[in-house]
Design a protein around this motif. Structure first.
Motif, PDB file in Angstrom:
ATOM      1  N   THR A 173     -18.403   6.814 -29.827  1.00 14.91           N
ATOM      2  CA  THR A 173     -18.079   5.753 -29.056  1.00 14.91           C
ATOM      3  C   THR A 173     -19.643   5.525 -27.977  1.00 14.91           C
ATOM      4  O   THR A 173     -20.097   6.475 -27.882  1.00 14.91           O
TER       5      THR A 173
ATOM      6  N   THR B  20     -12.239   9.009 -33.411  1.00 21.67           N
ATOM      7  CA  THR B  20     -12.735   9.570 -34.531  1.00 21.67           C
ATOM      8  C   THR B  20     -14.192   9.174 -34.657  1.00 21.67           C
ATOM      9  O   THR B  20     -14.930  10.000 -35.385  1.00 21.67           O
ATOM     10  N   ASP B  21     -14.495   8.231 -34.126  1.00 16.58           N
ATOM     11  CA  ASP B  21     -16.001   7.731 -34.271  1.00 16.58           C
ATOM     12  C   ASP B  21     -16.797   8.003 -32.851  1.00 16.58           C
ATOM     13  O   ASP B  21     -16.169   8.136 -31.977  1.00 16.58           O
TER      14      ASP B  21
END
Length: 244
Positions: free
Chosen positions: A214, A211-212
């Motif tokens: 990286t 979701t974020d």
């Protein structure tokens, strides 16, 4: 020169506007291929989810490579390139203008393909759709850069198309689309580590799984962008006025 670069880009876009077949190839083919892929795996939607994002980047790269290499070669064989370089227009200005023109088309192409995959075909992505679009756009720009580069070594449009098996197919086989690169023979894995398409696929997979943003995603994006800039530089260095 920014003015010379934008003037070159505007000229290329005006020419492409009168070539509906090229526009259709750029805009419709990646979308059609994604639709076909979706319904090939109609009984197994998870398979489409697993490979759809990767191909979302690969299809634009391939089409931009083909169109850019042929369009640039056509400019040289028709004598247009020689006339342009006789003017106060540097090779860097010319390559940057072509890259800008096809970059505009790449933005439209990537947006159409990404929107189709996510909101019509139901591709499930864990991360942001904007990140997916970013990688797709960088892939298309990489295809543009590769097309500009290889056009310098082709003497005809047929030869330009022949570069595809040499430049694109090995990357397609070694990028990790069919099997993880870590499971390949060590020699092939080492080769895949220096091919830009490998990082394009890795970047797409990062968006699919996280979701974020990286650190791996940032690395992949920077490598793809850096390769595109490097190849554009090589394209300017090898640009010839006329095909022998």
């Amino acid at each position: 020169s920014a003015s010379r670069t934008t003037a070159t880009a505007a000229r290329v876009l005006r020419q492409l506007r009168h070539d509906p077949r090229t526009i259709a190839l750029l805009m419709l083919v990646p979308c059609v291929m994604l639709v076909l892929l979706r319904y090939v795996f109609d009984s197994s939607p998870r398979t489409f989810d697993n490979i759809g994002a990767s191909l979302l980047g690969i299809f634009p790269l391939i089409t931009m490579f083909l169109v850019t290499s042929i369009a640039t070669l056509r400019e040289r064989t028709s004598g247009t390139l020689e006339r342009l370089l006789a003017m106060p227009l540097g090779k860097g200005d010319l390559i940057a203008g072509y890259a800008l023109a096809f970059g505009v088309l790449a933005i439209i192409q990537s947006a159409l393909a990404t929107g189709l995959a996510l909101w019509v075909l139901g591709l499930k992505v864990t991360g942001s759709a904007w990140l997916l679009l970013l990688v797709a756009l960088l892939d298309a720009l990489l295809g543009t850069a590769l097309g500009l580069f290889v056009s310098a070594f082709a003497a005809s449009e047929f030869q330009a198309v022949q570069f595809m098996p040499a430049v694109i197919f090995p990357q397609l086989l070694l990028c990790g689309l069919f099997t993880p690169r870590s499971r390949m023979h060590p020699v092939l894995e080492a080769i895949s580590d220096v091919l830009p398409m490998s990082y394009a696929v890795d970047g797409m997979n990062e968006v699919m799984r996280h979701t974020d943003v990286t650190a791996t995603f940032v690395r992949d994006v920077l490598i793809v962008a850096g390769c595109a800039l490097l190849v554009l530089g090589l394209g300017a260095a090898t640009l010839r006025r006329r095909t022998a």
